[in-house]
Design a protein around this motif. Structure first.
Motif, PDB file in Angstrom:
ATOM      1  N   GLY A 156      -0.643   2.189  -9.125  1.00 31.61           N
ATOM      2  CA  GLY A 156       0.608   1.827  -8.470  1.00 31.61           C
ATOM      3  C   GLY A 156       0.667   0.340  -8.155  1.00 31.61           C
ATOM      4  N   VAL A 157       1.879  -0.147  -8.009  1.00 36.17           N
ATOM      5  CA  VAL A 157       2.128  -1.549  -7.676  1.00 36.17           C
ATOM      6  C   VAL A 157       3.235  -1.587  -6.637  1.00 36.17           C
ATOM      7  CG1 VAL A 157       2.921  -3.780  -8.583  1.00 36.17           C
ATOM      8  CG2 VAL A 157       1.449  -2.329  -9.987  1.00 36.17           C
ATOM      9  N   TRP A 158       3.055  -2.480  -5.645  1.00 32.53           N
ATOM     10  CA  TRP A 158       4.055  -2.680  -4.596  1.00 32.53           C
ATOM     11  C   TRP A 158       4.369  -4.160  -4.501  1.00 32.53           C
ATOM     12  CZ3 TRP A 158       0.111   0.731  -4.526  1.00 32.53           C
ATOM     13  CH2 TRP A 158       0.442   2.069  -4.308  1.00 32.53           C
ATOM     14  N   TRP A 159       5.582  -4.463  -4.100  1.00 26.54           N
ATOM     15  CA  TRP A 159       5.989  -5.848  -3.893  1.00 26.54           C
ATOM     16  C   TRP A 159       6.064  -6.082  -2.394  1.00 26.54           C
ATOM     17  CZ3 TRP A 159      10.833  -7.870  -2.030  1.00 26.54           C
ATOM     18  CH2 TRP A 159      10.930  -9.266  -2.122  1.00 26.54           C
ATOM     19  N   SER A 160       5.422  -7.146  -1.926  1.00 28.05           N
ATOM     20  CA  SER A 160       5.410  -7.482  -0.502  1.00 28.05           C
ATOM     21  C   SER A 160       6.621  -8.345  -0.165  1.00 28.05           C
ATOM     22  CB  SER A 160       4.124  -8.228  -0.143  1.00 28.05           C
ATOM     23  OG  SER A 160       4.209  -8.735   1.172  1.00 28.05           O
ATOM     24  N   TYR A 161       7.474  -7.839   0.704  1.00 22.35           N
ATOM     25  CA  TYR A 161       8.655  -8.578   1.149  1.00 22.35           C
ATOM     26  C   TYR A 161       8.262  -9.849   1.892  1.00 22.35           C
ATOM     27  CZ  TYR A 161      10.940  -4.012   0.594  1.00 22.35           C
ATOM     28  OH  TYR A 161      11.406  -2.836   0.097  1.00 22.35           O
ATOM     29  N   TYR A 162       7.138  -9.782   2.585  1.00 22.40           N
ATOM     30  CA  TYR A 162       6.751 -10.853   3.499  1.00 22.40           C
ATOM     31  C   TYR A 162       6.224 -12.095   2.810  1.00 22.40           C
ATOM     32  CZ  TYR A 162       7.290  -7.049   6.766  1.00 22.40           C
ATOM     33  OH  TYR A 162       7.802  -6.002   7.468  1.00 22.40           O
ATOM     34  N   ASP A 163       5.487 -11.929   1.706  1.00 26.26           N
ATOM     35  CA  ASP A 163       4.910 -13.115   1.064  1.00 26.26           C
ATOM     36  C   ASP A 163       5.185 -13.177  -0.431  1.00 26.26           C
ATOM     37  OD1 ASP A 163       3.275 -11.022   0.401  1.00 26.26           O
ATOM     38  OD2 ASP A 163       1.465 -11.858   1.295  1.00 26.26           O
ATOM     39  N   ASP A 164       6.136 -12.363  -0.906  1.00 28.77           N
ATOM     40  CA  ASP A 164       6.588 -12.406  -2.282  1.00 28.77           C
ATOM     41  C   ASP A 164       5.429 -12.274  -3.274  1.00 28.77           C
ATOM     42  OD1 ASP A 164       8.505 -12.521  -4.276  1.00 28.77           O
ATOM     43  OD2 ASP A 164       8.483 -14.710  -4.379  1.00 28.77           O
ATOM     44  N   THR A 165       4.558 -11.305  -3.027  1.00 23.74           N
ATOM     45  CA  THR A 165       3.439 -11.057  -3.940  1.00 23.74           C
ATOM     46  C   THR A 165       3.399  -9.577  -4.294  1.00 23.74           C
ATOM     47  OG1 THR A 165       1.886 -10.678  -2.123  1.00 23.74           O
ATOM     48  CG2 THR A 165       2.007 -12.913  -2.979  1.00 23.74           C
ATOM     49  N   THR A 166       2.728  -9.269  -5.390  1.00 23.67           N
ATOM     50  CA  THR A 166       2.535  -7.869  -5.747  1.00 23.67           C
ATOM     51  C   THR A 166       1.177  -7.422  -5.220  1.00 23.67           C
ATOM     52  OG1 THR A 166       1.665  -8.491  -7.908  1.00 23.67           O
ATOM     53  CG2 THR A 166       3.993  -7.943  -7.793  1.00 23.67           C
ATOM     54  N   VAL A 167       1.105  -6.157  -4.861  1.00 21.97           N
ATOM     55  CA  VAL A 167      -0.111  -5.563  -4.314  1.00 21.97           C
ATOM     56  C   VAL A 167      -0.427  -4.339  -5.158  1.00 21.97           C
ATOM     57  CG1 VAL A 167      -1.140  -4.527  -2.260  1.00 21.97           C
ATOM     58  CG2 VAL A 167       0.513  -6.378  -2.003  1.00 21.97           C
ATOM     59  N   GLU A 174      -3.299  -2.331  -4.431  1.00 19.12           N
ATOM     60  CA  GLU A 174      -4.106  -1.382  -3.656  1.00 19.12           C
ATOM     61  C   GLU A 174      -3.306  -0.946  -2.431  1.00 19.12           C
ATOM     62  OE1 GLU A 174      -8.292  -2.500  -2.935  1.00 19.12           O
ATOM     63  OE2 GLU A 174      -7.801  -4.246  -4.186  1.00 19.12           O
ATOM     64  N   ALA A 175      -2.972   0.333  -2.362  1.00 21.03           N
ATOM     65  CA  ALA A 175      -2.183   0.850  -1.239  1.00 21.03           C
ATOM     66  C   ALA A 175      -2.862   0.582   0.099  1.00 21.03           C
ATOM     67  CB  ALA A 175      -1.932   2.340  -1.414  1.00 21.03           C
ATOM     68  N   SER A 176      -4.188   0.572   0.115  1.00 25.98           N
ATOM     69  CA  SER A 176      -4.920   0.355   1.370  1.00 25.98           C
ATOM     70  C   SER A 176      -4.730  -1.056   1.920  1.00 25.98           C
ATOM     71  CB  SER A 176      -6.412   0.627   1.168  1.00 25.98           C
ATOM     72  OG  SER A 176      -6.951  -0.288   0.221  1.00 25.98           O
ATOM     73  N   LYS A 177      -4.231  -1.979   1.105  1.00 21.82           N
ATOM     74  CA  LYS A 177      -3.996  -3.359   1.544  1.00 21.82           C
ATOM     75  C   LYS A 177      -2.625  -3.519   2.213  1.00 21.82           C
ATOM     76  CE  LYS A 177      -7.726  -5.094  -0.428  1.00 21.82           C
ATOM     77  NZ  LYS A 177      -8.845  -5.544   0.310  1.00 21.82           N
ATOM     78  N   LEU A 178      -1.851  -2.455   2.253  1.00 28.73           N
ATOM     79  CA  LEU A 178      -0.497  -2.524   2.811  1.00 28.73           C
ATOM     80  C   LEU A 178      -0.428  -1.848   4.174  1.00 28.73           C
ATOM     81  CD1 LEU A 178       1.384  -1.593  -0.447  1.00 28.73           C
ATOM     82  CD2 LEU A 178       1.448  -3.818   0.682  1.00 28.73           C
ATOM     83  N   ASP A 179       0.341  -2.447   5.065  1.00 23.50           N
ATOM     84  CA  ASP A 179       0.663  -1.833   6.347  1.00 23.50           C
ATOM     85  C   ASP A 179       2.099  -1.336   6.267  1.00 23.50           C
ATOM     86  OD1 ASP A 179      -1.727  -2.289   7.748  1.00 23.50           O
ATOM     87  OD2 ASP A 179      -1.126  -4.344   8.191  1.00 23.50           O
ATOM     88  N   ILE A 180       2.347  -0.220   6.904  1.00 26.37           N
ATOM     89  CA  ILE A 180       3.708   0.310   6.994  1.00 26.37           C
ATOM     90  C   ILE A 180       4.153   0.052   8.428  1.00 26.37           C
ATOM     91  CG2 ILE A 180       5.183   2.341   6.767  1.00 26.37           C
ATOM     92  CD1 ILE A 180       3.798   1.398   4.162  1.00 26.37           C
ATOM     93  N   ASP A 181       5.149  -0.816   8.580  1.00 21.33           N
ATOM     94  CA  ASP A 181       5.590  -1.231   9.908  1.00 21.33           C
ATOM     95  C   ASP A 181       6.920  -0.601  10.277  1.00 21.33           C
ATOM     96  OD1 ASP A 181       3.419  -2.988  10.221  1.00 21.33           O
ATOM     97  OD2 ASP A 181       4.468  -4.568   9.147  1.00 21.33           O
ATOM     98  N   HIS A 182       7.117  -0.431  11.577  1.00 19.11           N
ATOM     99  CA  HIS A 182       8.432  -0.045  12.085  1.00 19.11           C
ATOM    100  C   HIS A 182       9.318  -1.279  11.976  1.00 19.11           C
ATOM    101  CE1 HIS A 182       6.854   3.618  13.935  1.00 19.11           C
ATOM    102  NE2 HIS A 182       5.820   2.891  14.318  1.00 19.11           N
ATOM    103  N   MET A 183      10.563  -1.107  11.592  1.00 24.03           N
ATOM    104  CA  MET A 183      11.469  -2.252  11.558  1.00 24.03           C
ATOM    105  C   MET A 183      11.713  -2.775  12.964  1.00 24.03           C
ATOM    106  SD  MET A 183      11.697  -2.911   8.620  1.00 24.03           S
ATOM    107  CE  MET A 183      12.595  -3.103   7.147  1.00 24.03           C
ATOM    108  N   VAL A 184      11.719  -1.888  13.922  1.00 29.14           N
ATOM    109  CA  VAL A 184      11.761  -2.256  15.339  1.00 29.14           C
ATOM    110  C   VAL A 184      10.582  -1.538  15.973  1.00 29.14           C
ATOM    111  CG1 VAL A 184      13.061  -2.090  17.501  1.00 29.14           C
ATOM    112  CG2 VAL A 184      14.272  -2.466  15.350  1.00 29.14           C
ATOM    113  N   PRO A 185       9.653  -2.275  16.611  1.00 24.96           N
ATOM    114  CA  PRO A 185       8.514  -1.612  17.238  1.00 24.96           C
ATOM    115  C   PRO A 185       8.965  -0.541  18.221  1.00 24.96           C
ATOM    116  CG  PRO A 185       8.209  -3.980  17.230  1.00 24.96           C
ATOM    117  CD  PRO A 185       9.620  -3.729  16.776  1.00 24.96           C
ATOM    118  N   LEU A 186       8.206   0.555  18.298  1.00 26.22           N
ATOM    119  CA  LEU A 186       8.570   1.667  19.182  1.00 26.22           C
ATOM    120  C   LEU A 186       8.796   1.214  20.616  1.00 26.22           C
ATOM    121  CD1 LEU A 186       6.130   4.436  17.922  1.00 26.22           C
ATOM    122  CD2 LEU A 186       8.592   4.321  17.593  1.00 26.22           C
ATOM    123  N   ALA A 187       7.879   0.390  21.139  1.00 22.30           N
ATOM    124  CA  ALA A 187       8.007  -0.056  22.533  1.00 22.30           C
ATOM    125  C   ALA A 187       9.286  -0.862  22.742  1.00 22.30           C
ATOM    126  CB  ALA A 187       6.789  -0.877  22.954  1.00 22.30           C
TER     127      ALA A 187
END
Length: 130
Positions: free
Chosen positions: A98-109, A111-124
């Motif tokens: 698999g391949v993913w594109w990082s929105y944050y630094d415009d790179t391809t990834v 390895e899924a383990s190198k990616l974090d899945i973030d809330h668009m708005v933190p829960l708190a």
């Protein structure tokens, strides 16, 4: 007769609770506006945030996913839906390839383990801003 009397009384109470046309006419019409982003953000009302009662553990956000039997939790479901090249799904929803594109630094990834899945708005923050 009693039912009819109750219906008349309910209708009268409703009529008395509705605004009169004169009062409704006094209300200014709301006109939508288009503002530059900075002006729109500046126009938002400010309020003190309140974290009373917040506990991150109350949000079971890493659940069993759409199909509990496939072993893919929410994180894996997001990775699958955001893949540029779809990964192989192994037992227990282990993702390989698999391949993913990082929105944050415009790179391809790759390895899924190198990616974090973030809330668009933190829960708190969402809790504080309710």
């Amino acid at each position: 007769m009693v039912i009819m009397m109750r219906a008349v009384m309910a209708a009268a109470a409703l009529a008395l609770s509705l605004p009169t046309t004169a009062h409704a006419a006094e209300q200014p019409a709301v006109v939508p506006q288009v503002l530059p982003m900075g002006a729109a953000v500046s126009a938002l009302p400010l309020a003190i945030e309140n974290r009373t009662g917040y506990q991150r553990t109350s949000f079971k956000h890493w659940n069993a996913g759409e199909i509990p039997a496939d072993g893919c939790n929410t994180r894996a479901e997001v990775l699958l839906s955001e893949a540029v090249e779809y990964p192989e799904i192994g037992p227990g929803c282990a993702l390989t390839g698999g391949v993913w594109w990082s929105y944050y630094d415009d790179t391809t990834v790759t390895e899924a383990s190198k990616l974090d899945i973030d809330h668009m708005v933190p829960l708190a923050e969402a809790w504080d801003s309710k």
